[in-house]
Write a protein that holds these residues in place. Structure first.
Motif, PDB file in Angstrom:
ATOM      1  N   VAL A  37     -36.217  -4.595  12.449  1.00  0.00           N
ATOM      2  CA  VAL A  37     -35.828  -4.311  11.070  1.00  0.00           C
ATOM      3  C   VAL A  37     -36.798  -3.330  10.413  1.00  0.00           C
ATOM      4  CG1 VAL A  37     -37.073  -6.276  10.057  1.00  0.00           C
ATOM      5  CG2 VAL A  37     -35.002  -5.404   8.946  1.00  0.00           C
ATOM      6  N   ARG A  38     -36.261  -2.469   9.562  1.00  0.00           N
ATOM      7  CA  ARG A  38     -37.090  -1.508   8.828  1.00  0.00           C
ATOM      8  C   ARG A  38     -37.621  -2.143   7.544  1.00  0.00           C
ATOM      9  NH1 ARG A  38     -33.276   3.454   7.852  1.00  0.00           N
ATOM     10  NH2 ARG A  38     -32.198   1.746   6.832  1.00  0.00           N
ATOM     11  N   ILE A  39     -38.785  -1.695   7.114  1.00  0.00           N
ATOM     12  CA  ILE A  39     -39.389  -2.194   5.882  1.00  0.00           C
ATOM     13  C   ILE A  39     -38.427  -2.005   4.717  1.00  0.00           C
ATOM     14  CG2 ILE A  39     -41.207  -1.712   4.185  1.00  0.00           C
ATOM     15  CD1 ILE A  39     -43.131  -1.400   6.542  1.00  0.00           C
ATOM     16  N   ARG A  40     -37.740  -0.889   4.680  1.00  0.00           N
ATOM     17  CA  ARG A  40     -36.770  -0.609   3.617  1.00  0.00           C
ATOM     18  C   ARG A  40     -35.692  -1.700   3.557  1.00  0.00           C
ATOM     19  NH1 ARG A  40     -34.071   5.087   4.073  1.00  0.00           N
ATOM     20  NH2 ARG A  40     -36.236   5.502   3.622  1.00  0.00           N
ATOM     21  N   ASP A  41     -35.228  -2.132   4.728  1.00  0.00           N
ATOM     22  CA  ASP A  41     -34.179  -3.148   4.777  1.00  0.00           C
ATOM     23  C   ASP A  41     -34.706  -4.542   4.418  1.00  0.00           C
ATOM     24  OD1 ASP A  41     -32.324  -1.188   5.491  1.00  0.00           O
ATOM     25  OD2 ASP A  41     -32.811  -1.409   7.612  1.00  0.00           O
ATOM     26  N   ILE A  42     -35.945  -4.828   4.823  1.00  0.00           N
ATOM     27  CA  ILE A  42     -36.567  -6.098   4.425  1.00  0.00           C
ATOM     28  C   ILE A  42     -36.695  -6.139   2.901  1.00  0.00           C
ATOM     29  CG2 ILE A  42     -38.649  -7.527   4.518  1.00  0.00           C
ATOM     30  CD1 ILE A  42     -39.202  -6.268   7.290  1.00  0.00           C
ATOM     31  N   ALA A  43     -37.157  -5.039   2.324  1.00  0.00           N
ATOM     32  CA  ALA A  43     -37.338  -4.971   0.874  1.00  0.00           C
ATOM     33  C   ALA A  43     -36.017  -5.209   0.147  1.00  0.00           C
ATOM     34  CB  ALA A  43     -37.930  -3.613   0.482  1.00  0.00           C
ATOM     35  N   ALA A  44     -34.953  -4.583   0.614  1.00  0.00           N
ATOM     36  CA  ALA A  44     -33.648  -4.761  -0.030  1.00  0.00           C
ATOM     37  C   ALA A  44     -33.166  -6.200   0.122  1.00  0.00           C
ATOM     38  CB  ALA A  44     -32.633  -3.793   0.580  1.00  0.00           C
ATOM     39  N   HIS A  45     -33.320  -6.759   1.311  1.00  0.00           N
ATOM     40  CA  HIS A  45     -32.868  -8.121   1.576  1.00  0.00           C
ATOM     41  C   HIS A  45     -33.641  -9.149   0.752  1.00  0.00           C
ATOM     42  CE1 HIS A  45     -31.359 -11.557   3.781  1.00  0.00           C
ATOM     43  NE2 HIS A  45     -32.606 -11.916   4.049  1.00  0.00           N
ATOM     44  N   CYS A  46     -34.949  -8.959   0.655  1.00  0.00           N
ATOM     45  CA  CYS A  46     -35.808  -9.921  -0.036  1.00  0.00           C
ATOM     46  C   CYS A  46     -35.975  -9.604  -1.523  1.00  0.00           C
ATOM     47  CB  CYS A  46     -37.183  -9.963   0.627  1.00  0.00           C
ATOM     48  SG  CYS A  46     -37.162 -10.546   2.325  1.00  0.00           S
ATOM     49  N   ARG A  47     -35.384  -8.500  -1.959  1.00  0.00           N
ATOM     50  CA  ARG A  47     -35.502  -8.064  -3.352  1.00  0.00           C
ATOM     51  C   ARG A  47     -36.954  -7.840  -3.757  1.00  0.00           C
ATOM     52  NH1 ARG A  47     -30.995 -10.301  -7.276  1.00  0.00           N
ATOM     53  NH2 ARG A  47     -29.218  -9.558  -6.108  1.00  0.00           N
ATOM     54  N   LEU A  48     -37.646  -7.098  -2.902  1.00  0.00           N
ATOM     55  CA  LEU A  48     -39.036  -6.730  -3.128  1.00  0.00           C
ATOM     56  C   LEU A  48     -39.158  -5.219  -3.026  1.00  0.00           C
ATOM     57  CD1 LEU A  48     -40.660  -9.358  -0.752  1.00  0.00           C
ATOM     58  CD2 LEU A  48     -40.629  -9.447  -3.246  1.00  0.00           C
ATOM     59  N   THR A  49     -40.291  -4.683  -3.454  1.00  0.00           N
ATOM     60  CA  THR A  49     -40.545  -3.265  -3.235  1.00  0.00           C
ATOM     61  C   THR A  49     -41.005  -3.059  -1.798  1.00  0.00           C
ATOM     62  OG1 THR A  49     -42.875  -3.370  -3.884  1.00  0.00           O
ATOM     63  CG2 THR A  49     -41.247  -2.969  -5.655  1.00  0.00           C
ATOM     64  N   GLU A  50     -40.836  -1.844  -1.309  1.00  0.00           N
ATOM     65  CA  GLU A  50     -41.310  -1.539   0.045  1.00  0.00           C
ATOM     66  C   GLU A  50     -42.817  -1.736   0.140  1.00  0.00           C
ATOM     67  OE1 GLU A  50     -39.796   2.091   1.818  1.00  0.00           O
ATOM     68  OE2 GLU A  50     -37.947   1.879   0.658  1.00  0.00           O
ATOM     69  N   ARG A  51     -43.533  -1.364  -0.920  1.00  0.00           N
ATOM     70  CA  ARG A  51     -44.993  -1.535  -0.928  1.00  0.00           C
ATOM     71  C   ARG A  51     -45.370  -3.014  -0.835  1.00  0.00           C
ATOM     72  NH1 ARG A  51     -49.198  -0.566   1.120  1.00  0.00           N
ATOM     73  NH2 ARG A  51     -51.077  -0.636  -0.092  1.00  0.00           N
ATOM     74  N   ALA A  52     -44.656  -3.884  -1.536  1.00  0.00           N
ATOM     75  CA  ALA A  52     -44.928  -5.321  -1.467  1.00  0.00           C
ATOM     76  C   ALA A  52     -44.676  -5.838  -0.052  1.00  0.00           C
ATOM     77  CB  ALA A  52     -44.062  -6.081  -2.469  1.00  0.00           C
ATOM     78  N   VAL A  53     -43.619  -5.376   0.579  1.00  0.00           N
ATOM     79  CA  VAL A  53     -43.321  -5.791   1.956  1.00  0.00           C
ATOM     80  C   VAL A  53     -44.431  -5.316   2.893  1.00  0.00           C
ATOM     81  CG1 VAL A  53     -41.722  -5.527   3.904  1.00  0.00           C
ATOM     82  CG2 VAL A  53     -40.832  -5.939   1.600  1.00  0.00           C
ATOM     83  N   GLN A  54     -44.909  -4.094   2.711  1.00  0.00           N
ATOM     84  CA  GLN A  54     -46.009  -3.586   3.537  1.00  0.00           C
ATOM     85  C   GLN A  54     -47.249  -4.464   3.401  1.00  0.00           C
ATOM     86  OE1 GLN A  54     -46.214   0.401   1.976  1.00  0.00           O
ATOM     87  NE2 GLN A  54     -45.004   1.239   3.675  1.00  0.00           N
ATOM     88  N   ARG A  55     -47.567  -4.870   2.167  1.00  0.00           N
ATOM     89  CA  ARG A  55     -48.740  -5.734   1.945  1.00  0.00           C
ATOM     90  C   ARG A  55     -48.549  -7.100   2.610  1.00  0.00           C
ATOM     91  NH1 ARG A  55     -48.679  -3.393  -3.287  1.00  0.00           N
ATOM     92  NH2 ARG A  55     -47.493  -5.170  -4.070  1.00  0.00           N
ATOM     93  N   ILE A  56     -47.344  -7.647   2.496  1.00  0.00           N
ATOM     94  CA  ILE A  56     -47.065  -8.951   3.105  1.00  0.00           C
ATOM     95  C   ILE A  56     -47.162  -8.861   4.617  1.00  0.00           C
ATOM     96  CG2 ILE A  56     -45.227 -10.639   3.511  1.00  0.00           C
ATOM     97  CD1 ILE A  56     -44.408 -10.132   0.525  1.00  0.00           C
ATOM     98  N   ILE A  57     -46.594  -7.830   5.208  1.00  0.00           N
ATOM     99  CA  ILE A  57     -46.683  -7.650   6.664  1.00  0.00           C
ATOM    100  C   ILE A  57     -48.145  -7.517   7.072  1.00  0.00           C
ATOM    101  CG2 ILE A  57     -46.217  -6.024   8.543  1.00  0.00           C
ATOM    102  CD1 ILE A  57     -43.424  -5.622   7.297  1.00  0.00           C
TER     103      ILE A  57
END
Length: 126
Positions: A37-57
């Protein structure tokens, strides 16, 4: 374009206040569903920003719950299912136990998709 794996039929409206599942758990479950999965798709699915997903990963990788390898321009993630959860109240529980609550298994995958339904989990989460 969001892969059909991550699309939900109905998405609850935004809300304020507390939730049962943390953003870290949501991101981990999304990756367990699809290790490519791409970070962009995780962000959309989880309703987060891409930057927030990057920090979580980054948090999950730093503490050994997740790792990734590069495949060209893409990442392939690996969830560590035997890693024990961090909080003392969950002493002895593993990532696999958490994901069993958040990710449907293959027997549920063929059933009709309803609100909040999730796709089958990947082999990385087993």
């Amino acid at each position: 374009m969001v892969p059909t794996m991550l699309c939900m039929v109905a998405v609850p409206e935004s809300h304020s206040g507390w939730t049962f599942v943390t953003n870290h758990a949501r991101v981990l479950a999304a990756i367990a569903d699809n290790p490519n999965v791409r970070i962009r798709d995780i962000a959309a699915h989880c309703r987060l920003t891409e930057r927030a997903v990057q920090r979580i990963i980054s948090d999950l990788e730093q503490d050994g719950y997740l790792s990734h390898t590069r495949d060209g321009r893409s990442n392939i993630y690996r969830v560590e299912p035997d890693k024990v959860l961090r909080h003392p109240a969950e002493a002895g529980l593993t990532v696999a136990a958490l994901l069993s609550l958040l990710v449907r298994d293959e027997t549920d995958h063929g059933r009709s998709a309803g609100p909040g339904s999730r796709p089958a989990r990947s082999s990385a989460a087993r």
